[in-house]
Design an enzyme around this catalytic site. Structure first.
Site, PDB file in Angstrom:
ATOM      1  CG  LEU A  86      43.001  52.608  67.157  1.00  0.00           C
ATOM      2  CD1 LEU A  86      43.630  51.285  67.565  1.00  0.00           C
ATOM      3  CD2 LEU A  86      44.045  53.553  66.602  1.00  0.00           C
ATOM      4  CG  HIS A  87      39.957  55.265  61.234  1.00  0.00           C
ATOM      5  ND1 HIS A  87      40.889  55.101  60.246  1.00  0.00           N
ATOM      6  CD2 HIS A  87      40.180  56.495  61.755  1.00  0.00           C
ATOM      7  CE1 HIS A  87      41.619  56.183  60.143  1.00  0.00           C
ATOM      8  NE2 HIS A  87      41.226  57.049  61.056  1.00  0.00           N
ATOM      9  CB  VAL A 122      42.641  53.324  54.260  1.00  0.00           C
ATOM     10  CG1 VAL A 122      41.565  52.253  54.157  1.00  0.00           C
ATOM     11  CG2 VAL A 122      44.014  52.681  54.401  1.00  0.00           C
ATOM     12  CG  HIS A 127      44.328  54.537  63.141  1.00  0.00           C
ATOM     13  ND1 HIS A 127      43.059  55.018  63.364  1.00  0.00           N
ATOM     14  CD2 HIS A 127      45.163  55.587  63.341  1.00  0.00           C
ATOM     15  CE1 HIS A 127      43.118  56.285  63.690  1.00  0.00           C
ATOM     16  NE2 HIS A 127      44.378  56.668  63.677  1.00  0.00           N
ATOM     17  N   GLY A 153      44.541  57.128  69.040  1.00  0.00           N
ATOM     18  CA  GLY A 153      43.366  56.314  69.353  1.00  0.00           C
ATOM     19  C   GLY A 153      42.232  56.590  68.387  1.00  0.00           C
ATOM     20  CD  GLN A 183      49.115  66.002  67.589  1.00  0.00           C
ATOM     21  OE1 GLN A 183      50.036  65.322  68.025  1.00  0.00           O
ATOM     22  NE2 GLN A 183      48.480  65.667  66.474  1.00  0.00           N
ATOM     23  N   GLY A 231      50.090  57.644  57.932  1.00  0.00           N
ATOM     24  CA  GLY A 231      49.154  57.698  56.810  1.00  0.00           C
ATOM     25  C   GLY A 231      49.397  58.932  55.952  1.00  0.00           C
TER      26      GLY A 231
HETATM   27  O1  PAF Z   1      48.559  61.505  63.170  1.00  0.00           O
HETATM   28  C1  PAF Z   1      48.375  61.400  64.400  1.00  0.00           C
HETATM   29  O2  PAF Z   1      47.545  60.639  64.865  1.00  0.00           O
HETATM   30  C2  PAF Z   1      49.219  62.240  65.351  1.00  0.00           C
HETATM   31  O3  PAF Z   1      49.515  63.470  64.798  1.00  0.00           O
HETATM   32  C3  PAF Z   1      50.500  61.527  65.829  1.00  0.00           C
HETATM   33  C4  PAF Z   1      51.441  61.243  64.674  1.00  0.00           C
HETATM   34  C5  PAF Z   1      50.149  60.216  66.528  1.00  0.00           C
HETATM   35  C6  PAF Z   1      51.255  62.410  66.826  1.00  0.00           C
HETATM   36  O4  PAF Z   1      50.491  62.716  67.934  1.00  0.00           O
END
Ligand code: PAF
Length: 279
Positions: free
Chosen positions: A30-31, A173, A34, A28, A58, A144
């Site tokens: 988002l920019h 980007v 993405h 999320g 993570q 990305g």
């Molecule tokens: O790059 C990310 O936004 C995250 O590491 C991903 C790949 C969605 C996994 O949670």
């Protein structure tokens, strides 16, 4: 655009989409970075699925997880305008039900560089992306290149586990002044935002040196010195590694592509950037 929150609804909605469905996993906030992935997925696929899931496994530090921006309504509006077919926004309880214990790990890649700074980070990424691939069953998935090491981890796990998905790495980007797009950029104060341009400038200078036959030591030393001229930047790491597996390079002029990976704090915000340098 259909939005689903549960795994069962995702599977049912996925079954109605064509085999050539592209996938963009996100957390999320988002920019434009993405949205470039979504656009590339659209161009190569008959339908596009996006996931929005802030994956707790993570994040080493619960404070970073708590601080992660939640802009779900705005994200959904952007994805709808972009013509996305299906969005999967699961809860943590959906993705990690009680008793979940299996992990996916690429120990060699995940133990170095950003992985050494953030132990467990790439294990969390590899595990959640494997689960998302199994749920979404995409033909291709877009990531990305700004998260260079993440792309290599995912390519490694897809190869090793024979996952039936093609990974597409999309070029970083950038803002007009060169700053790599990231949801973290929103947290930069005005002075730090202005100072952050030093990273992309350093990448440009490094490419010039590589083309002129500089050795990895010379390039890394010059880039450390260049970033240190910016008083608002606190350098965390500068590494020049083999572009295919991040192994260390001999101290001789480059003969093959090498990736320069930068990490620096600007106030409270850690920014990363990278470029593949060619001889
Ligand atoms: O790059 C990310 O936004 C995250 O590491 C991903 C790949 C969605 C996994 O949670």
């Amino acid at each position: 655009m259909k939005v689903v929150h549960s795994k069962s609804n995702l599977r049912a909605a996925r079954a109605l989409l064509p085999a050539n469905t592209g996938f963009v996993p996100t957390m999320g906030a988002l920019h434009a970075g993405h949205m470039a992935l979504v656009e590339a997925a659209h161009a190569a696929s008959d339908a596009v699925i996006v996931s929005i899931f802030v994956n707790p496994t993570q994040f080493g530090n619960p404070e970073d997880l708590a601080k992660y921006p939640d802009t779900l309504e705005a994200d959904l509006a952007i994805l709808k305008a972009a013509g996305v077919d299906l969005v999967f926004c699961p809860t943590a309880a959906q993705m990690y039900p009680d008793g979940a214990d299996t992990i996916v790990e690429t120990p060699k890649l995940a133990g170095m560089l950003m992985g050494a700074l953030r132990p467990g980070h790439f294990r969390g990424v590899a595990t959640v992306v494997t689960k998302l691939f199994n749920l979404v069953q995409p033909a291709r998935a877009w990531f990305g290149q700004k998260d260079y090491q993440q792309v290599l981890v995912i390519q490694q796990m897809v190869r090793d586990l024979e996952l039936p998905v093609e990974i597409v790495a999309h070029p970083t980007v950038r803002e007009p002044d060169g700053l790599a797009m990231s949801s973290r950029n929103l947290r930069l104060g005005a002075d730090d935002r202005a100072a952050s341009v030093v990273l992309s400038q350093a990448l440009g200078a490094a490419q010039t040196m590589a083309s002129q036959g500089a050795t990895p030591r010379q390039i890394v030393d010059a880039i450390c010195a260049q970033i240190s001229t910016e008083p608002r930047a606190t350098l965390q790491s500068v590494d020049l590694r083999d572009a295919t597996d991040l192994s260390e390079l001999p101290d001789a002029p480059l003969t093959a592509p090498a990736v320069l990976l930068l990490a620096a704090d600007f106030g409270p915000v850690l920014l990363i950037d990278n470029a593949v340098l060619t001889p």
